[in-house]
Design an enzyme around this catalytic site. Structure first.
Site, PDB file in Angstrom:
ATOM      1  N   ASP A   1       0.700  -1.125   0.093  1.00 54.85           N
ATOM      2  CA  ASP A   1      -0.148  -0.535  -0.326  1.00 54.85           C
ATOM      3  C   ASP A   1       0.859   0.989   0.022  1.00 54.85           C
ATOM      4  O   ASP A   1       2.116   1.678   0.906  1.00 54.85           O
ATOM      5  CB  ASP A   1      -1.241  -0.190   0.752  1.00 54.85           C
ATOM      6  CG  ASP A   1      -2.114  -1.394   1.077  1.00 54.85           C
ATOM      7  OD1 ASP A   1      -2.679  -1.821   0.359  1.00 54.85           O
ATOM      8  OD2 ASP A   1      -1.806  -2.153   1.801  1.00 54.85           O
TER       9      ASP A   1
ATOM     10  N   ASP B   1       0.780   4.568   1.495  1.00 48.46           N
ATOM     11  CA  ASP B   1      -0.026   5.962   1.617  1.00 48.46           C
ATOM     12  C   ASP B   1       0.265   7.461   1.711  1.00 48.46           C
ATOM     13  O   ASP B   1       1.477   7.751   1.203  1.00 48.46           O
ATOM     14  CB  ASP B   1      -0.258   5.672   3.368  1.00 48.46           C
ATOM     15  CG  ASP B   1      -0.802   4.704   3.789  1.00 48.46           C
ATOM     16  OD1 ASP B   1      -1.504   3.703   2.824  1.00 48.46           O
ATOM     17  OD2 ASP B   1      -0.346   3.519   4.700  1.00 48.46           O
TER      18      ASP B   1
ATOM     19  N   ASP C   1       4.338   5.747  15.273  1.00 51.79           N
ATOM     20  CA  ASP C   1       3.846   4.613  15.681  1.00 51.79           C
ATOM     21  C   ASP C   1       5.965   4.151  16.070  1.00 51.79           C
ATOM     22  O   ASP C   1       6.107   3.947  17.026  1.00 51.79           O
ATOM     23  CB  ASP C   1       3.291   3.116  15.989  1.00 51.79           C
ATOM     24  CG  ASP C   1       3.088   2.724  14.445  1.00 51.79           C
ATOM     25  OD1 ASP C   1       4.173   3.824  14.106  1.00 51.79           O
ATOM     26  OD2 ASP C   1       2.770   2.239  13.996  1.00 51.79           O
TER      27      ASP C   1
END
EC number: 2.7.7.19
Length: 447
Positions: free
Chosen positions: A69, A71, A150
């Protein structure tokens, strides 16, 4: 599988200035980036907004892994993104995001997040008493957003127009050292979102990274926080964990950090007393990794059937099914109860719960081969999964009386030879028709 694109991390980027390592800019090879992600960024920049490729896709390219993916992060709000890019939709309540649709590919666009203190002041952040963030839609700058991410290895920003990569947190150093480190105070970050503990396990297993001691230590005594996470979200995380191609390593880390028994409390109890149950699960996960790494698929129903099988056996009082098969109705009843109980911890959608039960039922049906039952079972849509499950049981030493070999051979033969196998099974190699003699009736004569 992605061919090796770069020889080393140093070859991936070319220095474009002389800033310190944490603030260095680099030129990234754009031919490995999704054109749709590039178009999304350029549209936002043309409208006057900041926009960057962000996070895991950059990390994966650094590590010679094909990103799944791409982003995008921007200073435009979700509503502003939607105005600029019409083929998009705002999703989420807890964290508002925008999905931009380009045919089959979806590019996720997130607005830079601001600090929690500002979120609480603006009444835009709602936290649980445990510290878990329930809603957070306060926005900020790119630097603020970086500290809200994170892990350090996920805090990269790449400007596709200027062809420069920004590393405000120093993630390149951790990538080179193969270290997984939480940004900020790990205890606080895990309390804000307990699923981060599962992400530690997933990335450590996937990337073969060591977890930084300060990031690792709190997990042991904060695992209980996962009990407050919605079961549906945990189900999604379980699939990400065990369908990553590193399922066996994931299992080992989950057990090490006391997380597995939170996700699967029933099997956690059995594992503490049954080495055979652990052996069974380990073999199943090893097989799962082999399938995924060879380009094959794995049905989540098979995965969950594996995890709960030792519990089902225990409740049925059957350590071995060779001498006495369980009653099918009893198995169905216990199976339904077990699936219902597990769904309290990690939701099991009906589309997976029904195949799970059918895989277990097949273990009884595979032992009943008389008459037309074998052919009927062979045509059942769940036969292959049930057969594979039978072979898995045998591979860890369970004695099934040679059922696996019998079914393996039966599938390979034509109808005529299958009939011979059935005759051999019943002990009658030849059958003959019974002959009847005609006995004429004798009339009784009365005297």
């Amino acid at each position: 599988m992605l061919k090796k694109i770069f020889r080393t991390v140093d070859n991936l980027f070319k220095r474009s200035d002389t800033k310190s390592e944490s603030k260095q800019n680099y030129v990234l090879e754009q031919k490995f980036i999704s054109n749709n992600a590039i178009d999304t960024i350029k549209k936002l920049q043309k409208a006057g907004y900041e926009a960057y490729l962000v996070g895991g896709c950059i990390r994966d390219l650094l590590l010679n892994i094909q990103p799944k993916d791409f982003d995008v992060a921007t200073n435009a709000t979700p509503e502003q993104v939607k105005k600029v890019i019409r083929n998009s939709r705002i999703i989420g309540r807890r964290f508002k995001l925008v999905h931009v649709f380009w045919g089959r590919e979806t590019i996720e666009v997130a607005t830079f997040r601001g600090p929690h203190e500002q979120a609480r002041a603006d009444n835009e952040s709602v936290q649980h008493s445990s510290g878990r963030i329930l809603r957070d839609n306060v926005y900020g700058s790119m630097d603020q957003d970086a500290y809200r991410r994170d892990f350090t290895i996920n805090a990269f920003y790449y400007d596709v127009t200027k062809k420069k990569l920004l590393d405000p947190i120093g993630g390149l150093k951790d990538i080179k050292n193969k270290t997984l480190a939480v940004i900020g105070d790990p205890t606080q970050r895990y309390q804000e979102d307990p699923v981060r503990m599962l992400r530690v396990v997933r990335f450590a297993a996937k990337l073969d990274f060591c977890v930084e001691p300060l990031s690792e230590a709190p997990i042991y005594h904060l695992s209980y926080l996962l009990a407050d996470v919605p079961a549906a979200r945990l189900f999604d995380e379980v699939l990400k964990l065990f369908l990553s191609g590193k399922a066996l390593r994931v299992f080992e880390l989950l057990c090490q950090y006391n997380l597995f028994k939170i996700l699967f409390p029933k099997i956690g109890e059995v594992l503490s007393t049954s080495p055979q149950a652990e052996k069974f699960i380990r073999q199943a996960l090893s097989n799962t990794d082999d399938r995924l790494n060879s380009g094959k698929t794995v049905n989540p129903a098979f995965l969950y059937a594996t995890f709960l099988w030792p519990v089902l056996q225990q409740r049925l009082g059957q350590s071995s099914w060779l001498e006495k098969l369980p009653n099918l109705l009893e198995l169905q009843e216990v199976a339904n109860e077990l699936i219902f109980e597990q769904s309290k911890y990690t939701t099991i959608p009906k589309r997976f719960g029904i195949p799970m039960r059918e895989i277990w039922e097949a273990q009884i049906r595979l032992a009943k081969r008389q008459g037309k039952k074998a052919d009927l079972l062979l045509s059942h849509p769940r036969f292959r999964a049930g057969y594979d499950f039978l072979l898995l049981r045998e591979s860890v030493g369970e004695d099934t009386g040679g059922l696996g070999a019998w079914w393996t051979k039966y599938q390979q033969l034509d109808d005529q030879h299958r009939r011979v196998m059935m005759q051999d099974l019943s002990g009658n190699k030849k059958t003959t028709k019974r002959k009847y003699r005609y006995k004429p009736k004798v009339k009784k004569v009365e005297i």
